[in-house]
Design an enzyme around this catalytic site. Structure first.
Site, PDB file in Angstrom:
ATOM      1  N   SER A 122       0.804  -1.231   0.000  1.00 20.63           N
ATOM      2  CA  SER A 122       0.000   0.000   0.000  1.00 20.63           C
ATOM      3  C   SER A 122       0.833   1.276   0.000  1.00 20.63           C
ATOM      4  O   SER A 122       0.313   2.351  -0.289  1.00 20.63           O
ATOM      5  CB  SER A 122      -0.943   0.018   1.208  1.00 20.63           C
TER       6      SER A 122
ATOM      7  N   LYS B  47       1.026   4.995   6.748  1.00 20.03           N
ATOM      8  CA  LYS B  47       0.449   5.816   5.677  1.00 20.03           C
ATOM      9  C   LYS B  47       1.161   7.166   5.659  1.00 20.03           C
ATOM     10  O   LYS B  47       1.931   7.498   6.560  1.00 20.03           O
ATOM     11  CB  LYS B  47      -1.053   6.042   5.888  1.00 20.03           C
TER      12      LYS B  47
END
Length: 265
Positions: A69, A140
């Site tokens: 991701s 993230k």
């Protein structure tokens, strides 16, 4: 009496007490030395583990990257070192920072506690970078901080933050900034976060309808990902980005229009 006295005198030289065998004596000494040596080795090893656990708890913790991701910035199997002191003394995450956070209550629901022994062993292995992080831990990139209005997308397909277009050079080549339209204002004390591999990242966009609207509380941030330490071929720092340098601070009075999502700030 005399007989017993004579027997006592003969005892020291009796064949029942042979002279010590040098080989046997050396062997006994070897056994006596090896015992404490093993104990010292064990104690030293235990002390090293305790030191590493304390270091990972308070200063810097390794994390194993389990998914793509955050590609190309972070690859599957990378071990990163998270700086836990980055936000410890009054500093807060900035736009563009790559952070590790506990998503409990924002990205994942609270779950009943499992086996405490198994959990402790897993936490210790994860703290040393030997196991994948808990399923509640995420890595993230910070795109919006408290007060920011983040919108996707403008006519050129770019994200805007506080009405300023953001060019994102860290995205996976070929990925759009987002296939999901959104228009949100980040509440104070929270973050809007997204993965660099947007088409493969489950991030704040996927939790717009959840409690909290996909926002991550700042106090859930574990630290900033500063270094890639494994494999050796990728041993480097996590490069800072200047993509948000032109983004102004949010207006003190809040944004004038009410965006879709979490309302205006």
């Amino acid at each position: 009496m005399d007989t017993e006295a004579q027997h006592t005198e003969r005892d020291p030289s009796s064949p029942a007490d042979p002279p010590p065998d040098p080989a046997s004596d050396d062997g006994s000494r070897s056994v006596r030395v090896s015992g404490p040596s093993w104990r010292r080795t064990g104690l030293t090893g235990a002390a090293c583990v305790v030191f590493l656990l304390l270091l990972s708890h308070f200063v810097a913790q390794p994390f194993l990257i389990p998914s793509g991701s955050m590609e190309p910035t972070l690859q599957v199997g990378d071990r990163i070192l998270v700086n836990k002191l980055a936000y410890r003394f009054g500093s807060e995450p900035r736009r563009g920072d790559v952070v590790v956070f506990d998503g409990t209550g924002s990205f994942v629901r609270e779950h009943p506690a499992g086996n405490p022994v198994t959990g402790l062993l897993h936490d210790a292995a994860a703290a040393l970078g030997l196991a994948a992080p808990d399923e509640t831990d995420f890595v993230k990139r910070v795109v919006g901080v408290g007060g920011d209005r983040v919108v996707c997308c403008d006519e050129d397909g770019r994200i805007t933050v506080n009405d300023t277009r953001v060019a994102e050079p860290y995205l996976t080549p070929g990925d759009r900034p987002s296939d999901v339209p959104f228009d949100i204002v980040v509440p104070p004390g929270t973050l809007w976060v997204m993965g660099d591999h947007r088409s493969q990242s489950s991030d704040s966009r996927d939790h717009l309808g959840s409690p909290g609207g996909g926002m991550v509380p700042v106090d859930k941030v574990v630290g900033r990902a500063d270094w890639i330490v494994w494999p050796f071929a990728r041993w480097t720092t996590v490069t800072e980005t200047d993509a948000y340098d032109a983004v102004p601070a949010p207006p003190a009075s809040g944004h004038p229009t009410g965006p879709r999502g979490s309302g205006h700030g």
